[in-house]
Design an enzyme around this catalytic site. Structure first.
Site, mmCIF file in Angstrom:
data_model
loop_
_atom_site.group_PDB
_atom_site.id
_atom_site.type_symbol
_atom_site.label_atom_id
_atom_site.label_comp_id
_atom_site.label_asym_id
_atom_site.label_seq_id
_atom_site.Cartn_x
_atom_site.Cartn_y
_atom_site.Cartn_z
ATOM 1 N N LYS A 66 7.865 -0.709 -4.260
ATOM 2 C CA LYS A 66 8.079 0.728 -4.485
ATOM 3 C C LYS A 66 8.224 1.481 -3.165
ATOM 4 O O LYS A 66 9.121 2.309 -3.006
ATOM 5 C CB LYS A 66 6.924 1.305 -5.320
ATOM 6 C CG LYS A 66 6.837 0.722 -6.730
ATOM 7 C CD LYS A 66 5.772 1.402 -7.562
ATOM 8 C CE LYS A 66 4.367 1.041 -7.124
ATOM 9 N NZ LYS A 66 4.065 -0.392 -7.303
ATOM 10 N N THR A 67 7.357 1.199 -2.212
ATOM 11 C CA THR A 67 7.457 1.851 -0.906
ATOM 12 C C THR A 67 8.740 1.457 -0.197
ATOM 13 O O THR A 67 9.417 2.295 0.417
ATOM 14 C CB THR A 67 6.241 1.490 -0.030
ATOM 15 O OG1 THR A 67 5.041 1.887 -0.695
ATOM 16 C CG2 THR A 67 6.318 2.186 1.314
ATOM 17 N N ASP A 111 3.010 8.287 -2.817
ATOM 18 C CA ASP A 111 2.459 7.072 -3.411
ATOM 19 C C ASP A 111 1.270 7.437 -4.298
ATOM 20 O O ASP A 111 0.569 8.417 -4.038
ATOM 21 C CB ASP A 111 2.021 6.112 -2.309
ATOM 22 C CG ASP A 111 1.853 4.696 -2.812
ATOM 23 O OD1 ASP A 111 2.280 4.414 -3.950
ATOM 24 O OD2 ASP A 111 1.313 3.859 -2.064
ATOM 25 N N THR A 160 1.198 3.082 -10.071
ATOM 26 C CA THR A 160 0.851 1.819 -10.720
ATOM 27 C C THR A 160 0.377 2.054 -12.150
ATOM 28 O O THR A 160 0.175 1.105 -12.899
ATOM 29 C CB THR A 160 -0.266 1.098 -9.940
ATOM 30 O OG1 THR A 160 -1.373 1.989 -9.790
ATOM 31 C CG2 THR A 160 0.229 0.696 -8.557
ATOM 32 N N ARG A 219 4.775 -9.052 -1.907
ATOM 33 C CA ARG A 219 3.773 -8.773 -0.884
ATOM 34 C C ARG A 219 2.848 -9.966 -0.695
ATOM 35 O O ARG A 219 2.517 -10.352 0.438
ATOM 36 C CB ARG A 219 2.960 -7.530 -1.253
ATOM 37 C CG ARG A 219 1.891 -7.171 -0.223
ATOM 38 C CD ARG A 219 1.045 -6.012 -0.719
ATOM 39 N NE ARG A 219 1.849 -4.807 -0.867
ATOM 40 C CZ ARG A 219 1.445 -3.727 -1.539
ATOM 41 N NH1 ARG A 219 0.265 -3.717 -2.125
ATOM 42 N NH2 ARG A 219 2.230 -2.660 -1.611
#
Length: 355
Positions: A66-67, A111, A160, A219
């Site tokens: 997402k980032t 975020d 999330t 990640r």
């Protein structure tokens, strides 16, 4: 890809490497094909109209990009990027300070946007829709609202837990994308790109071994790749294959299904101390020496997704896959075992598992 590993002295600074691992454009972004295609269309249309892009909401589990997508949106629109988070915005004044300093066309990335305070959310409604905020000066009957015009900007929100977003806020986003977990094949592509940037030599079987233990999350895949790199450098390994990758990850207590120490402790306690359950969450957390929230938010989601643990109204239970993975024999009367001969009891057990 065969060949020796490069020496440790040739590696770039770790922070530079971290930044380099993030794709810089949508073409280099691996996976999420539907979201990527839709987002590409939104951005391309905005450039043709010479307008700022619509506000974008990205939802999904942590670690899926997402980032990175927020950074790509700013790069594709050739616009500066401002990064903040929901927990950091606890007052409307905090948000007003950020919004009032934005330049035209700037991308604002928030975020964990669902964790913003309610007053800040209400201010954001008007800012997103009308590019205007009202600054309240004074208190009580003498308070005055001063309208402040904002330059057009693009808000990219990441969450999330999309269900916690209020409807009015969610509806103000022009595009909503949900990110899914990655397949092993997609993670292999992520790892190949990262290994090339690290100048690592790993064969196909090695990539598959690392990807299969990465929980469907880029990640985690990149983190495991760095640990394999460290292990290989210390052991002076000339090439990384599946056997060596497995040995490295075993040392870091990441098993063949991606379970770590906490995951296995939860399953081990559930099977050996409580006979497979059902057992309450707090009792299970005490048994493994962790906080309740840690077990619920860190270990449980993956164990449930992998079909190893079940959540019922009476508590947590170990499913047959858990017993098999731990190499234990499952008792015939254990929860989640073969259906009992009593139809009413069997139906009740199936209902509890579904719930």
């Amino acid at each position: 890809m065969e060949g020796p590993l490069t020496a440790a002295t040739s590696e770039p600074d770790e922070r530079v490497l971290e930044a380099a691992l993030r794709p810089k454009n949508l073409h280099d972004f691996v996976g999420q094909h539907r979201v990527r295609e839709q987002l590409s269309l939104v951005l391309e249309a905005s450039k043709i109209r010479e307008r700022t892009a619509d506000h974008v909401l990205l939802s999904g589990p942590p670690g899926l990009g997402k980032t990175t997508l927020a950074m790509i949106i700013a790069a594709e629109m050739n616009a500066p990027l401002r990064i903040s988070s929901g927990p950091a915005i606890q007052h409307a004044g905090d948000l007003a300070a950020i919004l009032s300093s934005l330049s035209e066309g700037e991308v604002l990335f928030l975020d964990e946007i669902h964790r913003m305070s309610r007053p800040a959310e209400e201010m954001l409604y008007m800012a997103m829709e009308d590019f205007r905020v009202d600054i309240v000066v004074g208190k009580g009957a003498g308070a005055t609202a001063i309208p402040l015009e904002l330059p057009p900007f693009t808000l990219v929100g990441a969450t999330t837990r999309a269900g916690l977003l209020p409807g009015p806020l969610r509806d103000r986003f022009g595009f909503t994308g949900h990110l899914e977990f990655y397949s092993v094949e997609e993670l292999e592509l992520v790892l190949r790109r990262s290994a090339m940037l690290m100048d690592l030599r790993i064969n196909s079987a090695g990539f598959t071994e690392i990807a299969s233990r990465s929980r469907g999350t880029p990640r985690i895949a990149n983190r495991l790749l760095r640990r394999v790199r460290d292990w290989s450098l210390v052991h002076n390994v000339e090439q990384i294959d599946a056997r060596l990758a497995s040995a490295a990850l075993d040392m870091y207590e990441v098993d063949s299904r991606g379970l770590d120490r906490l995951d296995r402790q939860v399953l081990q306690a559930l099977c050996t101390k409580f006979g497979g359950g059902p057992v309450g969450l707090s009792t299970l957390a005490i048994a493994v020496g962790e906080e309740t929230e840690t077990v619920e938010t860190v270990a449980e989601p993956y164990l449930v997704r992998e079909g190893l643990l079940g959540r019922t109204p009476r508590g947590r239970i170990a499913l047959p896959e858990a017993w098999s993975h731990l190499g234990l024999d499952m008792p015939r009367n254990a929860p989640g075992s073969a259906p009992t001969t009593n139809p009413s009891i069997a139906g009740q057990e199936r209902l509890e598992l579904e719930e």
